[in-house]
Design a protein around this motif. Structure first.
Motif, short mmCIF file in Angstrom:
data_model
loop_
_atom_site.label_atom_id
_atom_site.label_comp_id
_atom_site.label_asym_id
_atom_site.label_seq_id
_atom_site.Cartn_x
_atom_site.Cartn_y
_atom_site.Cartn_z
N ARG A 1 74.33 27.40 14.06
CA ARG A 1 75.49 27.14 13.19
C ARG A 1 76.53 28.24 13.30
NH1 ARG A 1 75.32 26.11 6.60
NH2 ARG A 1 77.57 26.26 6.26
N TYR A 2 76.07 29.50 13.33
CA TYR A 2 77.01 30.62 13.32
C TYR A 2 77.23 31.25 14.69
CZ TYR A 2 76.88 30.41 8.25
OH TYR A 2 77.00 30.00 6.95
N ARG A 3 76.55 30.70 15.73
CA ARG A 3 76.65 31.28 17.07
C ARG A 3 76.37 32.78 17.01
NH1 ARG A 3 76.35 26.62 17.84
NH2 ARG A 3 77.68 25.28 19.11
N MET A 4 75.31 33.10 16.30
CA MET A 4 74.97 34.49 16.00
C MET A 4 73.49 34.70 16.28
SD MET A 4 76.21 37.40 14.88
CE MET A 4 77.83 36.65 14.73
N PRO A 5 73.13 35.41 17.36
CA PRO A 5 71.72 35.55 17.71
C PRO A 5 70.96 36.49 16.78
CG PRO A 5 73.07 36.89 19.16
CD PRO A 5 74.01 36.08 18.33
N VAL A 6 69.66 36.27 16.68
CA VAL A 6 68.77 37.23 16.03
C VAL A 6 68.34 38.23 17.10
CG1 VAL A 6 66.57 37.59 14.85
CG2 VAL A 6 67.98 35.59 14.28
N LEU A 7 68.70 39.48 16.93
CA LEU A 7 68.41 40.50 17.93
C LEU A 7 67.14 41.28 17.61
CD1 LEU A 7 72.03 41.82 18.53
CD2 LEU A 7 70.72 40.20 19.92
N ALA A 8 66.69 41.22 16.35
CA ALA A 8 65.48 41.94 15.96
C ALA A 8 64.87 41.29 14.73
CB ALA A 8 65.78 43.42 15.68
N ILE A 9 63.55 41.40 14.64
CA ILE A 9 62.78 40.99 13.47
C ILE A 9 62.11 42.23 12.90
CG2 ILE A 9 60.79 39.70 12.62
CD1 ILE A 9 63.08 37.85 13.26
N HIS A 10 62.30 42.46 11.60
CA HIS A 10 61.64 43.58 10.93
C HIS A 10 60.38 43.05 10.26
CE1 HIS A 10 60.75 47.09 8.63
NE2 HIS A 10 61.92 47.68 8.85
N ALA A 11 59.22 43.47 10.76
CA ALA A 11 57.94 42.99 10.22
C ALA A 11 57.80 43.39 8.75
CB ALA A 11 56.79 43.56 11.04
N PRO A 12 57.05 42.60 7.96
CA PRO A 12 56.89 42.89 6.52
C PRO A 12 55.83 43.97 6.28
CG PRO A 12 55.71 40.89 7.06
CD PRO A 12 56.42 41.32 8.33
N THR A 13 56.11 45.18 6.80
CA THR A 13 55.16 46.29 6.70
C THR A 13 55.58 47.32 5.66
OG1 THR A 13 56.28 47.23 8.65
CG2 THR A 13 54.23 46.06 9.04
N LEU A 14 56.47 46.95 4.75
CA LEU A 14 56.88 47.82 3.67
C LEU A 14 55.92 47.66 2.48
CD1 LEU A 14 59.53 46.71 5.27
CD2 LEU A 14 60.79 47.68 3.35
N LEU A 15 55.96 48.63 1.58
CA LEU A 15 55.17 48.49 0.35
C LEU A 15 55.58 47.25 -0.43
CD1 LEU A 15 54.82 52.06 -1.22
CD2 LEU A 15 52.98 50.54 -0.49
N ALA B 1 55.87 39.03 15.76
CA ALA B 1 56.07 38.95 17.21
C ALA B 1 56.24 37.50 17.66
CB ALA B 1 54.91 39.62 17.93
N ALA B 2 55.42 36.62 17.10
CA ALA B 2 55.51 35.20 17.46
C ALA B 2 56.87 34.63 17.05
CB ALA B 2 54.38 34.43 16.78
N MET B 3 57.34 34.98 15.85
CA MET B 3 58.63 34.47 15.40
C MET B 3 59.77 35.06 16.23
SD MET B 3 60.20 34.07 11.56
CE MET B 3 60.56 35.80 11.24
N ALA B 4 59.67 36.35 16.56
CA ALA B 4 60.69 36.96 17.41
C ALA B 4 60.80 36.24 18.73
CB ALA B 4 60.37 38.45 17.62
N ALA B 5 59.66 35.95 19.35
CA ALA B 5 59.66 35.24 20.63
C ALA B 5 60.27 33.85 20.48
CB ALA B 5 58.24 35.15 21.18
N GLU B 6 59.98 33.18 19.37
CA GLU B 6 60.47 31.82 19.17
C GLU B 6 61.97 31.76 18.95
OE1 GLU B 6 59.48 27.79 16.54
OE2 GLU B 6 58.17 29.55 16.43
N VAL B 7 62.53 32.75 18.24
CA VAL B 7 63.97 32.72 17.95
C VAL B 7 64.79 33.50 18.99
CG1 VAL B 7 63.53 32.44 15.49
CG2 VAL B 7 63.98 34.73 16.40
N GLY B 8 64.12 34.13 19.96
CA GLY B 8 64.85 34.83 21.01
C GLY B 8 65.16 36.28 20.74
N ALA B 9 64.51 36.87 19.73
CA ALA B 9 64.71 38.30 19.45
C ALA B 9 63.80 39.12 20.35
CB ALA B 9 64.41 38.60 17.98
#
Length: 277
Positions: A69-83, A100-108
């Motif tokens: 929709r926004y022609r805007m790639p996802v360049l990184a995924i921040h894993a939920p490793t925070l408190l 990692a699986a989601m990053a691979a799927e969305v092209g990050a």
């Protein structure tokens, strides 16, 4: 300080252009959807999605719809490793693998992960080897982020295993955060030089050594943000610079967008990606 809108161009040299992404944490408490919209409107190169309790942040199909929709790639995924995200995606290794699986799927290409907490002894025991294996399995880079010492009643408390500082650890890839470096009393410019090719991702922000994770706009703290970006632009850095600043204090209409526009311009100028009108 009044700044004009940035005009991105290729660097003067033949070095690759460094993409500048907007982290979804920078628009909090707004949504991941808002991150895409703001990044598109301001001229960012892409977004970094922090996985949280938000359903959108955990749904690759929804993210792909937003990318289109926004022609805007996802360049990184921040894993939920925070408190704050301990309940998201269950066990520690599950968090890394699903990210990692989601990053691979969305092209990050990059997954950002924090080092293990001290109570995660089994996870921490083979963390470096484990992230290497998962990265190879999904064809992504997992970059471990620099953290900072926790202090209780003025004394350092051991919060991370083996350490909050990734430099001496056997991590192939590292994410560098300027706000975390400020708390730790580190000079980001010097540490980035020491990291060399291990540096795979950058969280551009600022901070002061007052013990708080402030995530200030670059130039508002004590870190040598401009020099560090200039160094990256001159040395062939091939990763992404992700803007991760706090805009929670924004109250007036357009104030948050102006903060993020100024930060984008700061990045563009110091990465040699702006030309005079």
């Amino acid at each position: 300080m009044t700044l004009t809108s940035p005009k991105p161009v290729q660097p003067a040299s033949n070095l690759p252009r460094i993409p500048v992404a907007l982290s979804s944490s920078s628009v909090y408490p707004l949504s991941v959807h808002d991150t895409f919209a703001v990044a598109h409107d301001l001229g960012y190169d892409g977004v970094e999605v922090m996985v949280t309790g938000s359903q959108i942040s955990r749904n690759p199909e929804t993210l792909k719809d937003l990318i289109e929709r926004y022609r805007m790639p996802v360049l990184a995924i921040h894993a939920p490793t925070l408190l704050l995200t301990q309940q998201v995606w269950g066990k520690a290794w599950t968090k890394i693998e699903l990210s990692a699986a989601m990053a691979a799927e969305v092209g990050a290409s990059v997954v950002v992960a924090h080092p293990p907490f001290r109570w995660q002894t089994g996870y921490a025991g083979n963390f470096a080897e484990g992230v290497r294996h998962i990265a190879e399995q999904y064809g992504v880079t997992i970059a471990v982020e620099n953290m900072y010492p926790w202090r209780v009643r003025g004394r350092e408390a051991k919060a991370y295993l083996p350490h909050w500082n990734p430099l001496p650890e056997p991590y192939e890839h590292v994410t560098w955060d300027f706000s975390h470096a400020a708390i730790a009393g580190m000079d980001s410019y010097e540490e980035i030089r020491r990291l060399g090719t291990r540096l795979s991702h950058v969280h551009l922000t600022d901070g002061t050594p007052n013990g708080k994770d402030e995530h200030l706009l670059p130039g508002e703290g004590t870190q040598r943000c401009a020099e560090a970006l200039q160094y990256l632009s001159e040395t062939g850095y091939t990763g992404t610079v992700a803007i991760e600043v706090s805009t929670r204090k924004a109250k007036e209409p357009g104030e948050r967008e102006e903060m993020l526009r100024q930060t984008l311009e700061f990045a563009r100028v110091n990465l040699n990606q702006v030309v005079d009108e």
